[in-house]
Design a protein around this motif. Structure first.
Motif, short mmCIF file in Angstrom:
data_model
loop_
_atom_site.label_atom_id
_atom_site.label_comp_id
_atom_site.label_asym_id
_atom_site.label_seq_id
_atom_site.Cartn_x
_atom_site.Cartn_y
_atom_site.Cartn_z
N ALA A 25 0.82 -1.22 0.00
CA ALA A 25 0.00 0.00 0.00
C ALA A 25 0.85 1.26 0.00
N GLN A 26 1.98 1.23 0.73
CA GLN A 26 2.86 2.38 0.80
C GLN A 26 3.48 2.68 -0.56
N ASP A 27 4.04 1.67 -1.18
CA ASP A 27 4.75 1.89 -2.44
C ASP A 27 3.80 2.17 -3.60
N LYS A 28 2.54 1.78 -3.50
CA LYS A 28 1.55 2.15 -4.52
C LYS A 28 1.37 3.66 -4.57
N ILE A 29 1.49 4.30 -3.40
CA ILE A 29 1.34 5.75 -3.34
C ILE A 29 2.58 6.45 -3.88
N TRP A 30 3.75 5.99 -3.43
CA TRP A 30 4.99 6.71 -3.72
C TRP A 30 5.73 6.17 -4.93
N LEU A 31 5.34 4.98 -5.43
CA LEU A 31 5.98 4.36 -6.59
C LEU A 31 7.48 4.27 -6.39
N GLN A 32 7.84 3.70 -5.25
CA GLN A 32 9.24 3.58 -4.83
C GLN A 32 9.46 2.18 -4.28
N ASN A 33 10.60 1.55 -4.64
CA ASN A 33 10.94 0.26 -4.04
C ASN A 33 11.59 0.54 -2.69
N THR A 34 10.75 0.79 -1.71
CA THR A 34 11.23 1.22 -0.40
C THR A 34 12.12 0.17 0.24
N LYS A 35 11.76 -1.10 0.11
CA LYS A 35 12.51 -2.15 0.79
C LYS A 35 13.94 -2.24 0.27
N ALA A 36 14.10 -2.28 -1.06
CA ALA A 36 15.46 -2.40 -1.63
C ALA A 36 16.26 -1.12 -1.42
N TRP A 37 15.67 0.02 -1.69
CA TRP A 37 16.40 1.28 -1.62
C TRP A 37 16.79 1.62 -0.19
N MET A 80 14.92 8.45 -9.64
CA MET A 80 14.55 8.29 -8.23
C MET A 80 13.04 8.38 -8.04
N ILE A 81 12.33 8.92 -9.03
CA ILE A 81 10.87 8.97 -8.97
C ILE A 81 10.30 8.36 -10.24
N MET A 82 9.01 7.99 -10.20
CA MET A 82 8.35 7.46 -11.38
C MET A 82 8.16 8.55 -12.41
N GLY A 83 7.73 9.74 -11.99
CA GLY A 83 7.64 10.88 -12.89
C GLY A 83 6.87 10.60 -14.16
N TYR A 84 7.52 10.94 -15.28
CA TYR A 84 6.92 10.79 -16.62
C TYR A 84 5.62 11.59 -16.75
N THR A 85 5.48 12.64 -15.98
CA THR A 85 4.29 13.47 -16.02
C THR A 85 4.69 14.92 -15.86
N THR A 86 3.83 15.81 -16.31
CA THR A 86 4.04 17.24 -16.08
C THR A 86 3.18 17.74 -14.92
N LYS A 129 2.67 18.83 -11.58
CA LYS A 129 3.59 19.26 -10.52
C LYS A 129 3.24 18.66 -9.17
N ASN A 130 1.95 18.49 -8.88
CA ASN A 130 1.58 17.92 -7.59
C ASN A 130 2.08 16.48 -7.46
N ALA A 131 1.94 15.71 -8.54
CA ALA A 131 2.43 14.33 -8.52
C ALA A 131 3.95 14.31 -8.39
N LEU A 132 4.64 15.16 -9.14
CA LEU A 132 6.10 15.21 -9.07
C LEU A 132 6.58 15.62 -7.68
N ASN A 133 5.96 16.67 -7.13
CA ASN A 133 6.37 17.14 -5.80
C ASN A 133 6.18 16.08 -4.74
N ARG A 134 5.07 15.33 -4.82
CA ARG A 134 4.80 14.27 -3.84
C ARG A 134 5.85 13.18 -3.91
N GLN A 135 6.21 12.76 -5.12
CA GLN A 135 7.20 11.69 -5.28
C GLN A 135 8.60 12.16 -4.87
N TYR A 136 8.96 13.37 -5.26
CA TYR A 136 10.25 13.92 -4.83
C TYR A 136 10.33 14.01 -3.31
N ALA A 137 9.24 14.44 -2.69
CA ALA A 137 9.26 14.63 -1.23
C ALA A 137 9.53 13.31 -0.51
#
Length: 362
Positions: A49-61, A82-88, A90-98
């Motif tokens: 559930a966590q990584d679905k939100i952040w699109l990050q391999n939290t365990k490995a990283w 470092m982020i999934m990105g591929y979008t313009t 800004k809210n999605a980008l800022n959330r993933q960067y954070a």
């Protein structure tokens, strides 16, 4: 007899410590850094559930960061995606960067300065055009990169507070210029940059500038290296996202890097060879060390560590090399003499013990 054996062992051990301690004192490590890339995840029902939100391999990283922290490098260069990105958006980008920034904070607080490298997922937008998938760098994404990462690129005061000593020769204006030979059309500040530390030169490059996706700023790098050499730099290290040479872990895969554009690739690699530099990259989600032009007399290394948690490029049946499905990173030690030792470390997809994968001495 037993006493004599013990004395002999102790004498040998003392001699070993004395000799190696003397050698270390004569040629101390003056700079050390870690490097890895590609920790973002694909949207998938397999994610927790966590990584679905952040699109990050939290365990490995997070494990890789813990391992790096124990190795105590001065810096970590993270080679993009470092982020999934591929979008313009800004809210999605800022959330993933954070989220990613929050994960690396512990390294920053414990003596390792984190230096981000832009990847295609950060600077490109992915979209459909007449049924075809396209990935194109956008100026708004370059702006989002600076807004989220610019404070790290490069804060000399924070570097000294983190590392304990100064860096030199960072100039925010020393970037590939609009209209230059590198076909630059947008501001590249904090996307490509360089500096010196402990007599060594470090350059970060954006391999997907707006309007010239998939290209390295080869002309800028050549000029930047010439200036660094004139200052007395002993060793040269470059960090980018896309490889100069695709790693063919199986036959028939598509070109993944600068080799899509041979003229740019050759200009870039000529500079790498001329200065005896080492190029660290990712993009392919795999670990590989190669000397791509060895057969023609080249000696320079490309170290691919796109193995920070993103889905492995190689499927289990694709390769007989077990290292092709390892979460891996490199740690580099630079000695006062100029000797460089590169060690790749990693653990398998079952999260088994960490082991040394390869050691290269330059």
């Amino acid at each position: 007899m037993r006493l004599q054996s013990i004395v002999s062992v102790c004498t040998t051990l003392s001699l070993f410590i004395a000799v190696n301690g003397y050698a270390a004192e004569k040629d101390p490590v003056v700079a050390t850094f870690a490097t890895v890339g590609d920790s973002r995840e694909e949207p998938s029902d397999k994610l927790n559930a966590q990584d679905k939100i952040w699109l990050q391999n939290t365990k490995a990283w997070s494990r890789i960061m813990r391992e790096i922290q124990t190795q105590k490098p001065h810096a970590l260069f993270f080679n993009g995606d470092m982020i999934m990105g591929y979008t313009t958006d800004k809210n999605a980008l800022n959330r993933q960067y954070a989220y990613w920034r929050g994960m690396v904070t512990t390294l920053q607080e414990n003596g390792t300065y984190v230096l981000p490298v832009p990847g295609n997922h950060e600077v490109q937008e992915k979209f459909k055009d007449n049924g075809k998938t396209k990935k194109i760098a956008r100026q708004s994404n370059e702006d989002s990169w600076r807004e989220n990462m610019g404070d790290l690129i490069v804060d000399a005061g924070r570097w000294k507070a983190t590392v304990g000593s100064d860096l030199q020769a960072f100039d925010v204006k020393n970037v590939p210029q609009i209209g230059s030979a590198d076909n630059i059309s947008t501001d590249q500040s904090q996307l490509s940059y360089s500096f010196d530390f402990a007599g060594q030169h470090f350059a970060v490059i954006n391999t997907d500038p707006v309007g010239n996706d998939g290209h390295a700023p080869a002309a800028w790098l050549a000029a930047d290296f010439a200036q660094a050499k004139a200052r007395g730099a002993k060793r040269f290290f470059v960090f980018g996202h896309k490889p100069a040479y695709t790693y063919f872990y199986k036959p028939g895969i598509d070109l993944e890097g600068m080799d899509k554009f041979p003229e740019n690739q050759q200009a870039f690699w000529q500079t790498i060879e001329q200065y005896g530099a080492t190029y660290f990259c990712g993009h392919e989600h795999i670990y590989n060390v190669m000397q791509p032009t060895l057969a023609s007399g080249g000696k320079a290394y490309q170290v691919m560590v796109g193995s920070g948690g993103s889905p492995f490029s190689a499927e289990p049946a694709d390769s007989q090399n077990p290292n092709d499905r390892m979460y891996a990173w490199a740690v580099v030690k630079v000695h006062a003499s100029g000797k460089v030792v590169i060690e790749a470390h990693g653990f398998d997809e079952r999260y088994g013990p960490t082991r040394l994968l390869k050691r290269v001495t330059l």
